[in-house]
Design a protein around this motif. Structure first.
Motif, PDB file in Angstrom:
ATOM      1  N   ARG A   1      -1.640  11.552  11.577  1.00  0.00           N
ATOM      2  CA  ARG A   1      -0.109  11.772  11.113  1.00  0.00           C
ATOM      3  C   ARG A   1       0.609  10.990  10.010  1.00  0.00           C
ATOM      4  O   ARG A   1       0.113  10.000   9.878  1.00  0.00           O
TER       5      ARG A   1
ATOM      6  N   LEU B   1       3.401   8.921   8.540  1.00  0.00           N
ATOM      7  CA  LEU B   1       4.407   7.992   9.282  1.00  0.00           C
ATOM      8  C   LEU B   1       5.833   7.788   8.604  1.00  0.00           C
ATOM      9  O   LEU B   1       5.613   7.778   7.176  1.00  0.00           O
ATOM     10  N   THR B   2       6.739   7.872   9.171  1.00  0.00           N
ATOM     11  CA  THR B   2       7.980   7.779   8.850  1.00  0.00           C
ATOM     12  C   THR B   2       8.233   5.998   8.770  1.00  0.00           C
ATOM     13  O   THR B   2       7.215   5.298   9.017  1.00  0.00           O
ATOM     14  N   ALA B   3       9.264   5.829   7.867  1.00  0.00           N
ATOM     15  CA  ALA B   3       9.510   4.460   7.478  1.00  0.00           C
ATOM     16  C   ALA B   3       9.910   3.637   8.791  1.00  0.00           C
ATOM     17  O   ALA B   3       9.619   2.322   9.135  1.00  0.00           O
ATOM     18  N   ASP B   4      10.247   4.231   9.926  1.00  0.00           N
ATOM     19  CA  ASP B   4      10.854   3.573  11.087  1.00  0.00           C
ATOM     20  C   ASP B   4       9.852   3.994  12.120  1.00  0.00           C
ATOM     21  O   ASP B   4      10.028   3.440  13.388  1.00  0.00           O
ATOM     22  N   ALA B   5       8.502   4.337  11.798  1.00  0.00           N
ATOM     23  CA  ALA B   5       7.506   4.577  12.883  1.00  0.00           C
ATOM     24  C   ALA B   5       6.922   3.368  13.362  1.00  0.00           C
ATOM     25  O   ALA B   5       6.851   2.242  12.908  1.00  0.00           O
TER      26      ALA B   5
ATOM     27  N   ALA C   1       8.062  -0.222   4.436  1.00  0.00           N
ATOM     28  CA  ALA C   1       8.897   0.637   4.857  1.00  0.00           C
ATOM     29  C   ALA C   1       9.868   1.145   3.735  1.00  0.00           C
ATOM     30  O   ALA C   1      10.443   2.190   3.668  1.00  0.00           O
TER      31      ALA C   1
ATOM     32  N   ILE D   1       8.676   3.706   1.603  1.00  0.00           N
ATOM     33  CA  ILE D   1       8.418   4.876   2.003  1.00  0.00           C
ATOM     34  C   ILE D   1       9.831   5.619   2.004  1.00  0.00           C
ATOM     35  O   ILE D   1       9.944   6.763   1.580  1.00  0.00           O
ATOM     36  N   THR D   2      10.856   4.828   2.421  1.00  0.00           N
ATOM     37  CA  THR D   2      12.300   5.334   2.144  1.00  0.00           C
ATOM     38  C   THR D   2      12.664   5.817   0.710  1.00  0.00           C
ATOM     39  O   THR D   2      13.253   6.715   0.515  1.00  0.00           O
TER      40      THR D   2
ATOM     41  N   VAL E   1       3.525   7.126   0.490  1.00  0.00           N
ATOM     42  CA  VAL E   1       3.328   8.001   1.657  1.00  0.00           C
ATOM     43  C   VAL E   1       2.124   7.319   2.493  1.00  0.00           C
ATOM     44  O   VAL E   1       0.981   7.122   2.143  1.00  0.00           O
TER      45      VAL E   1
ATOM     46  N   HIS F   1      -0.412  16.560   2.534  1.00  0.00           N
ATOM     47  CA  HIS F   1       1.032  16.190   1.984  1.00  0.00           C
ATOM     48  C   HIS F   1       1.343  16.110   0.550  1.00  0.00           C
ATOM     49  O   HIS F   1       2.329  16.710   0.248  1.00  0.00           O
TER      50      HIS F   1
END
Length: 297
Positions: A131, A133-137, A183, A186-187, A192, A242
């Protein structure tokens, strides 16, 4: 180049050159050396940059003396003595950097263009999940640490580094601010990050850095103890999917050698040029020809 590779075309090389010039600028300032541009990181932390041929330069080609001037400035800054360029775009630079005493490493440059179809993602066991990942993963720190371990043991052979080494690397990178930097990227939409998780633990990860409709896949690495399971292909496929879903039509990467390039060809990439890195003699050859703008993997 192998028989399945395409002959480099000028529009594609132009596109890649513009990307190479643009991608460091969010975290670096530039210094002008005529035919060469030196990228210098902003602040005291983060990825240390390199020099490249100046985009759109129409004057005389870089000479060995130009290279020496850049090297002197890199030493003043405490920056790596490194140059990066595409052989097919600036073939004359090799002679200049070698005359200045540097060693040149060659790496296959591969692309998946707007008209190229990526290969299907490999089928993985049910307990493995891939998957973005988000910045807060919570898995982000592991995802950043895994390639560090992977490129510390180059190649595709199964290695010893596993869970214990991963935990140690996560602690160090987090303490040094590496996790926070990624992070933030990513934000900001600059990076990515994708990861393959086996029973909740990251065993492979990689990134792509988009600039407009172009993105470079960087730092794809598998935990040495988890190699030869198709994880690198799966992570690469997730990154490409993505990218395509978010308007990135040209995806490219550089591979450490032809053995690694063959893996990416299975994902649909084809060779189109050669990435060159010049460093002082005796510098260990990097496991990846180009690495993330925010972290070396």
């Amino acid at each position: 180049m192998t028989s399945d590779d395409h002959v480099p075309d000028s529009p594609l090389l132009d596109e890649i050159e513009r990307y190479y010039d643009a991608v460091p600028r969010n975290a670096a300032r530039t210094e002008d050396f005529g035919a060469l541009t030196l990228f210098v990181r902003k602040g005291d932390t983060g990825w240390q940059y390199y020099a490249r041929p100046t985009l759109g330069h129409t004057g005389p080609a870089a000479t060995a003396e130009d290279v020496r001037r850049v090297l002197e400035r890199q030493r003043e800054l405490g920056a790596p003595e490194a140059f990066e360029w595409v052989a097919e775009r600036n073939p004359e630079l090799r002679a200049a950097v070698e005359a200045a005493g540097l060693t040149v490493h060659e790496h296959p440059l591969l692309v998946l263009g707007p008209r190229d179809e990526p290969a299907p993602a490999p089928v993985l066991p049910e307990h493995v999940e891939v998957r973005v990942l988000t910045a807060d993963a919570p898995e982000l720190a592991e995802a950043i640490a895994v390639p560090d371990l992977a490129f510390g043991a180059p190649g595709t052979a199964i290695g010893a580094a596993g869970a214990a080494e991963l935990a140690e690397k996560v602690a160090r990178l987090t303490a040094e601010g590496g996790t926070a930097r990624i992070a933030q990227r990513i934000t900001d939409g600059l990076t990515v990050q994708a990861a393959a998780l086996d029973a909740g633990t990251v065993v492979c990860s990689g990134q792509y850095n988009p600039v407009g409709a172009v993105g470079e896949v960087v730092g794809v690495g598998t935990l040495p103890s988890a190699r030869r399971r198709g994880l690198g292909l799966a992570v690469t496929a997730a990154l490409v999917a993505h990218a395509r879903a978010n308007g990135v039509r040209t995806v490219f990467l550089s591979a450490s050698d032809e053995d690694v390039a063959r893996i990416y060809r299975r994902a649909g990439f084809h060779g189109f040029a050669t990435a060159l890195i010049a460093e002082p003699a005796g510098t260990p050859e990097p496991a990846e020809a180009r690495e993330p703008a925010a972290t070396r993997a």
